[in-house]
Motif scaffolding. Sequence first.
Motif, PDB file in Angstrom:
ATOM      1  N   HIS A  11       0.810  -1.216   0.000  1.00  0.00           N
ATOM      2  CA  HIS A  11       0.000   0.000   0.000  1.00  0.00           C
ATOM      3  C   HIS A  11       0.848   1.273   0.000  1.00  0.00           C
ATOM      4  CE1 HIS A  11       0.749  -0.460   4.371  1.00  0.00           C
ATOM      5  NE2 HIS A  11       0.582   0.837   4.432  1.00  0.00           N
ATOM      6  N   TYR A  58       1.640   2.504  -3.491  1.00  0.00           N
ATOM      7  CA  TYR A  58       0.315   2.779  -4.058  1.00  0.00           C
ATOM      8  C   TYR A  58      -0.144   4.191  -3.662  1.00  0.00           C
ATOM      9  CZ  TYR A  58      -4.694   2.312  -4.920  1.00  0.00           C
ATOM     10  OH  TYR A  58      -5.973   2.507  -5.361  1.00  0.00           O
ATOM     11  N   VAL A  59      -0.117   4.468  -2.374  1.00  0.00           N
ATOM     12  CA  VAL A  59      -0.649   5.773  -1.944  1.00  0.00           C
ATOM     13  C   VAL A  59       0.385   6.891  -2.128  1.00  0.00           C
ATOM     14  CG1 VAL A  59      -0.129   5.617   0.533  1.00  0.00           C
ATOM     15  CG2 VAL A  59      -2.135   6.895  -0.218  1.00  0.00           C
ATOM     16  N   ARG A  98       0.257   8.595  -5.538  1.00  0.00           N
ATOM     17  CA  ARG A  98      -0.840   9.500  -5.933  1.00  0.00           C
ATOM     18  C   ARG A  98      -0.240  10.764  -6.538  1.00  0.00           C
ATOM     19  NH1 ARG A  98      -6.148   8.686  -4.248  1.00  0.00           N
ATOM     20  NH2 ARG A  98      -6.503  10.914  -4.467  1.00  0.00           N
ATOM     21  N   SER A  99      -0.793  11.137  -7.675  1.00  0.00           N
ATOM     22  CA  SER A  99      -0.111  12.186  -8.437  1.00  0.00           C
ATOM     23  C   SER A  99      -0.141  13.529  -7.723  1.00  0.00           C
ATOM     24  CB  SER A  99      -0.724  12.305  -9.825  1.00  0.00           C
ATOM     25  OG  SER A  99      -2.019  12.842  -9.723  1.00  0.00           O
ATOM     26  N   GLU A 100      -1.068  13.725  -6.788  1.00  0.00           N
ATOM     27  CA  GLU A 100      -1.072  15.005  -6.051  1.00  0.00           C
ATOM     28  C   GLU A 100       0.208  15.136  -5.220  1.00  0.00           C
ATOM     29  OE1 GLU A 100      -3.399  12.716  -6.040  1.00  0.00           O
ATOM     30  OE2 GLU A 100      -5.404  13.560  -6.267  1.00  0.00           O
ATOM     31  N   PHE A 101       0.751  13.994  -4.779  1.00  0.00           N
ATOM     32  CA  PHE A 101       2.040  14.027  -4.078  1.00  0.00           C
ATOM     33  C   PHE A 101       3.196  14.046  -5.077  1.00  0.00           C
ATOM     34  CE2 PHE A 101      -0.157  11.540  -0.503  1.00  0.00           C
ATOM     35  CZ  PHE A 101      -0.226  12.624   0.342  1.00  0.00           C
ATOM     36  N   LEU A 102       3.075  13.198  -6.101  1.00  0.00           N
ATOM     37  CA  LEU A 102       4.216  12.957  -6.993  1.00  0.00           C
ATOM     38  C   LEU A 102       4.463  14.109  -7.959  1.00  0.00           C
ATOM     39  CD1 LEU A 102       6.272  10.706  -7.438  1.00  0.00           C
ATOM     40  CD2 LEU A 102       4.822   9.840  -9.278  1.00  0.00           C
ATOM     41  N   THR A 103       3.400  14.754  -8.433  1.00  0.00           N
ATOM     42  CA  THR A 103       3.580  15.750  -9.497  1.00  0.00           C
ATOM     43  C   THR A 103       3.464  17.190  -8.988  1.00  0.00           C
ATOM     44  OG1 THR A 103       1.260  15.918 -10.254  1.00  0.00           O
ATOM     45  CG2 THR A 103       2.561  14.073 -11.106  1.00  0.00           C
ATOM     46  N   SER A 104       3.648  17.382  -7.689  1.00  0.00           N
ATOM     47  CA  SER A 104       3.617  18.743  -7.158  1.00  0.00           C
ATOM     48  C   SER A 104       5.043  19.237  -6.922  1.00  0.00           C
ATOM     49  CB  SER A 104       2.836  18.779  -5.847  1.00  0.00           C
ATOM     50  OG  SER A 104       3.369  17.836  -4.949  1.00  0.00           O
ATOM     51  N   GLY A 147      -1.224  19.135   1.888  1.00  0.00           N
ATOM     52  CA  GLY A 147      -0.990  17.690   1.950  1.00  0.00           C
ATOM     53  C   GLY A 147       0.472  17.380   2.171  1.00  0.00           C
ATOM     54  N   THR A 148       1.326  17.946   1.312  1.00  0.00           N
ATOM     55  CA  THR A 148       2.769  17.755   1.453  1.00  0.00           C
ATOM     56  C   THR A 148       3.257  18.333   2.777  1.00  0.00           C
ATOM     57  OG1 THR A 148       3.176  17.761  -0.927  1.00  0.00           O
ATOM     58  CG2 THR A 148       5.008  18.430   0.471  1.00  0.00           C
ATOM     59  N   HIS A 174       9.850  13.381  -1.699  1.00  0.00           N
ATOM     60  CA  HIS A 174       8.934  12.263  -1.910  1.00  0.00           C
ATOM     61  C   HIS A 174       9.401  11.019  -1.164  1.00  0.00           C
ATOM     62  CE1 HIS A 174       6.519   9.229  -4.140  1.00  0.00           C
ATOM     63  NE2 HIS A 174       5.616  10.182  -4.009  1.00  0.00           N
ATOM     64  N   LEU A 222       8.290  11.525   2.391  1.00  0.00           N
ATOM     65  CA  LEU A 222       6.875  11.168   2.488  1.00  0.00           C
ATOM     66  C   LEU A 222       6.715   9.647   2.588  1.00  0.00           C
ATOM     67  CD1 LEU A 222       3.795  12.185   1.856  1.00  0.00           C
ATOM     68  CD2 LEU A 222       4.297  11.332  -0.422  1.00  0.00           C
ATOM     69  N   LEU A 249      -4.875  13.655   2.702  1.00  0.00           N
ATOM     70  CA  LEU A 249      -3.847  14.702   2.592  1.00  0.00           C
ATOM     71  C   LEU A 249      -3.569  15.013   1.122  1.00  0.00           C
ATOM     72  CD1 LEU A 249      -1.049  14.056   5.264  1.00  0.00           C
ATOM     73  CD2 LEU A 249      -3.163  15.342   5.466  1.00  0.00           C
ATOM     74  N   TRP A 277      -5.435  17.711  -0.675  1.00  0.00           N
ATOM     75  CA  TRP A 277      -5.167  19.122  -0.356  1.00  0.00           C
ATOM     76  C   TRP A 277      -4.002  19.671  -1.178  1.00  0.00           C
ATOM     77  CZ3 TRP A 277      -4.727  18.523   5.684  1.00  0.00           C
ATOM     78  CH2 TRP A 277      -5.932  17.967   6.178  1.00  0.00           C
ATOM     79  N   ASN A 278      -3.477  18.859  -2.050  1.00  0.00           N
ATOM     80  CA  ASN A 278      -2.321  19.253  -2.856  1.00  0.00           C
ATOM     81  C   ASN A 278      -2.736  19.527  -4.288  1.00  0.00           C
ATOM     82  OD1 ASN A 278      -0.165  19.074  -1.105  1.00  0.00           O
ATOM     83  ND2 ASN A 278       0.876  17.458  -2.224  1.00  0.00           N
ATOM     84  N   PHE A 279      -2.002  20.417  -4.924  1.00  0.00           N
ATOM     85  CA  PHE A 279      -2.187  20.680  -6.351  1.00  0.00           C
ATOM     86  C   PHE A 279      -0.980  20.085  -7.071  1.00  0.00           C
ATOM     87  CE2 PHE A 279      -2.316  22.924 -10.287  1.00  0.00           C
ATOM     88  CZ  PHE A 279      -3.552  23.533 -10.418  1.00  0.00           C
ATOM     89  N   GLY A 280      -1.212  19.256  -8.078  1.00  0.00           N
ATOM     90  CA  GLY A 280      -0.109  18.691  -8.857  1.00  0.00           C
ATOM     91  C   GLY A 280      -0.299  18.987 -10.334  1.00  0.00           C
ATOM     92  N   TYR A 323       0.303  24.438 -13.936  1.00  0.00           N
ATOM     93  CA  TYR A 323       1.230  24.703 -12.829  1.00  0.00           C
ATOM     94  C   TYR A 323       2.325  25.630 -13.347  1.00  0.00           C
ATOM     95  CZ  TYR A 323       2.715  22.711  -8.241  1.00  0.00           C
ATOM     96  OH  TYR A 323       3.007  22.478  -6.916  1.00  0.00           O
ATOM     97  N   ASN A 376       4.335  14.789 -16.344  1.00  0.00           N
ATOM     98  CA  ASN A 376       5.264  13.701 -16.022  1.00  0.00           C
ATOM     99  C   ASN A 376       4.693  12.402 -16.577  1.00  0.00           C
ATOM    100  OD1 ASN A 376       5.266  15.138 -12.716  1.00  0.00           O
ATOM    101  ND2 ASN A 376       6.626  15.673 -14.394  1.00  0.00           N
ATOM    102  N   GLY A 433       7.863  15.506  -7.065  1.00  0.00           N
ATOM    103  CA  GLY A 433       7.663  14.809  -5.800  1.00  0.00           C
ATOM    104  C   GLY A 433       7.399  15.701  -4.605  1.00  0.00           C
ATOM    105  N   GLY A 465      11.321  16.990  -4.412  1.00  0.00           N
ATOM    106  CA  GLY A 465      12.422  16.091  -4.744  1.00  0.00           C
ATOM    107  C   GLY A 465      12.006  14.652  -4.549  1.00  0.00           C
TER     108      GLY A 465
END
Lengths: 437, 487
Positions: free
Chosen positions: A80, A83-84, A87-93, A104-105, A327, A330, B68, B71-74, B80, B90, B284, B287
């Motif tokens: 998991h 997987y979590v 999530r692109s909100e974490f990965l692509t920010s 979130g970050t 990342h 995280l 969580l 709440w983020n923008f990617g 962006y 990406n 990320g 990073g």
Amino acid sequence: MRYLSHTPEELRSMLDAIGVKDISGLFDSIPKEVRLDAPIDIKPRTEWELRREFEAMANANCPAVAFLGAGAYEHHVPAHIPYVAGRSEFLTSYTPYQPEVSQGTLQAIFEFQTMTANLLGMEVANASMYDGANAFAEAALMTFRLKRKTERIAYSRLNHPHYVETMQTYFRPSGFEAVELPILPNGRTDFSKIPDGVSAIIVQSPNFAGVIEDLEAASKAAKEKGVLLVVSFTEAMAWGLLKNPGSCGADIVCGEGSSFGIPLNVGGPGLGFLTCSKKNVRSITGRLVGETTDKNGNRSFVLTLAAREQHIRREKADSNICTNSGHNALTAAMYMATAGSRGLRAIAQLNHDKAAYLKAGLEKAGFKPLFDAPFFNEFAMKAPAGFEKRHEELVKKGFVAGLDLGRYYPEYKGAWLFCATEVHTREQIDAFLKEVA
Amino acid sequence: MSQSRYPGTRGLAFKEPLLWERAHEGRIGISIPEQDVPESKLDASLTGPAPKLPDLSEVDVIRHYTRLSSWNFGVDTGMYPLGSCTMKYNPKINEAVASLPGFANIHPLMPESCLQGALKLMYELEQDLLKMTGMKAASLQPSAGAQGELAGILMIHAYHSHKGKQRSKMIMPTTAHGTNPASAALCGYTPVPVELNKDGVVTPEAIREVMDEDTAGIMLTNPNTLGIFENHVAEISKIIHDKGGLVYGDGANMNALMGYVDVHKMGVDVLHFNVHKTLSTPHGGGGPGAGPVVVNETLEPFLPVPRVKKEGDRYSLCFDAPLTIGRLQAFFGNFAILVRALAYTRTMGHMLKDATEIAVLNANYIKAGLKGYYNLPYPQASLHEVIFNDATQQKNGVTTLDIAKRLIDCGYHPPTVYFPLVVDGALMIEPTETESKADLDGFIEAMRAIAKEAETNPELVKDTPQNTMVSRPDETLAARQLILKGE
């Protein structure tokens, strides 16, 4: 091209809106003398071709049951987590400079800082450095800011040699000097001869030969000499079981965190941990996330003490770090939250059990411990004569039988560093021991 | 705002406490492997109590982080346009190939015979970077752009030491990123700032005035952080070289140059890439990235170790480099990121030039669309990014920060703000090539609407964002109370 969406009609209308005839007209400011003569000589691949090409390269790395540690440790990654974390909100920010769209970050990193500090028994953890080697170098530089008149640091000979090399790369242009502390016959660092005029001693535990250092003795020696104690580590999992460095009196703790949920990935990217006491927080480098409230009184998180950093202080900054290993921080936080207090203890204990089982088996097969000293999941053994050749044969059978310590330490020639973790089953260890015997 | 072409924001967002507020003693989220070997007890003097971590189930962990994440923008969420950060799409195939077990599960200290695929991948990426730049040799070791910069300046420092006389200064334009002076300072160089001329570029005359035999070289970002190409670069490089200095090229803005510029012909001796910008690897949330460097003949002997060598079909790691600056990382670089970078260069191939063209087109389209609505301090031809400021809106008390926050309500990530420092209240917009015309039109419409609101209802703009979880967190309070850790 599937990543580019303009149709020819859209292109035309955009060029008209700008008022140029064709796209090349937008590049008139680039003089002829610096232009490329020919198209970039790389053939675009379809997704099918690309996958085949990469699978061929991946398959050219041979899988093996490797009893290797030395700064990179194979641990189970719960399904998991990627997987979590993926999530692109974490990965692509990007770096969370705009807190309203990055809570979130920011909250996740605040939680990372909290769990990392608790794991290591320290008051403050930053939001990560590139890897353990860079955290080590930054910790060393930090000691010179805390001990203003010093330009030398003393480091244990059994710190990870790559970490020491990285530190020396940073030191070279600035004239800082690193002096070595020797190793006692029991595999622990000799703290009895700390040289004069050093800012700190840096000691890794468990050290590169796997030996658990006596950090309380290190702290006592450092205090008597009036220098700082920096504790480094390559295996974060050890702190699930061992007395944490903060409680032993460390002033700065740095190390590698990729044991927590991050695959080996041929050694990178890693995750640098850097921690200190609250009173020294203004000397720490890297980003920090702090708690605050927003205009409506809601709890929120922001990057804080940015005035230490390069984008504000420029040449007066203590470090040039910008992008870090966010990342991976995280991911490590997810791992710590997943394992929890009891889980991490249980897995850490299992690491030690597996290593003890492997060690006992090797002793039966004629190997002798290099040191009579306590270890966590890694230990050094003197191999029977002719083992170097045997090592190569074992690779062909799908086993990597440890790391040649003589590569790094001429005095330990003939000794090999072995590691076992919770991923090694008894069946695998037995099969390996049968081949070695 | 509901009839607009820009997306706006509405959605389902859950509140979520901190991990330890959600935890419940006795829960566990991980599967512990079977105890198939005897337990071995360490001496009690070495062990401590179990670390203080929250007790959560797997479901708790998933819910926590899923909430969580919302709440983020990617980049996958929307446009962006962070200037100088190149927040392009990406690609997902990059993620897929990076997680192949033959890459992900390989230990870095395996014998070389077991690492042939990994070494080949690194070698091939080096070759692609050289083809893109016309340079001679590469190192993939730097962990991020700032470390690529540091590698470059360390090489320049090592070069001068090797020549027998170290120098004390480093030239850099006032448009430079903060990492430039910080990297120079780490190597003991004093930054010598150079002002731009009225066209927004550095002139040969300005360089001639400051370059001397105690100056190690220049750090030049091209195009600069105004998005303007430094068109005197070849002449500037010659001035630097004639006095024995070297030229460091900051590749942060390489997305503007692919397929157009030969870095070697610009006279650059060393250049770093930000693969998380130009080569599409994900950022990320801060990073990890990677900051490979490419060099010419002069600096090749100084590259970090280990280097990847190819002989016949065999790849090996080479440590034999007497003039090397040394090691920058525990192992060989951010390998999993480099896999993604190669997946990108191989997917795009010579069409990297198309990416550059569309990136420049998109920036100029925004420039044309917002001219007249926002002040444009440098109207000259610009490439992949455009810098406006708040001079017009300031008259009504609306600042760059307010404009940025209002954009969030319109469904866009704000641009880079208050950078470069040479422009007061800068709004630095870099759309990248992967935004569609519809997205650009929506962004332009939103920015125009904000410009109008700034006149008709400035108080509204100052009271934004309104639809986010939090609004305008108090940064001064954060620095004063300094809560960096929870329970």
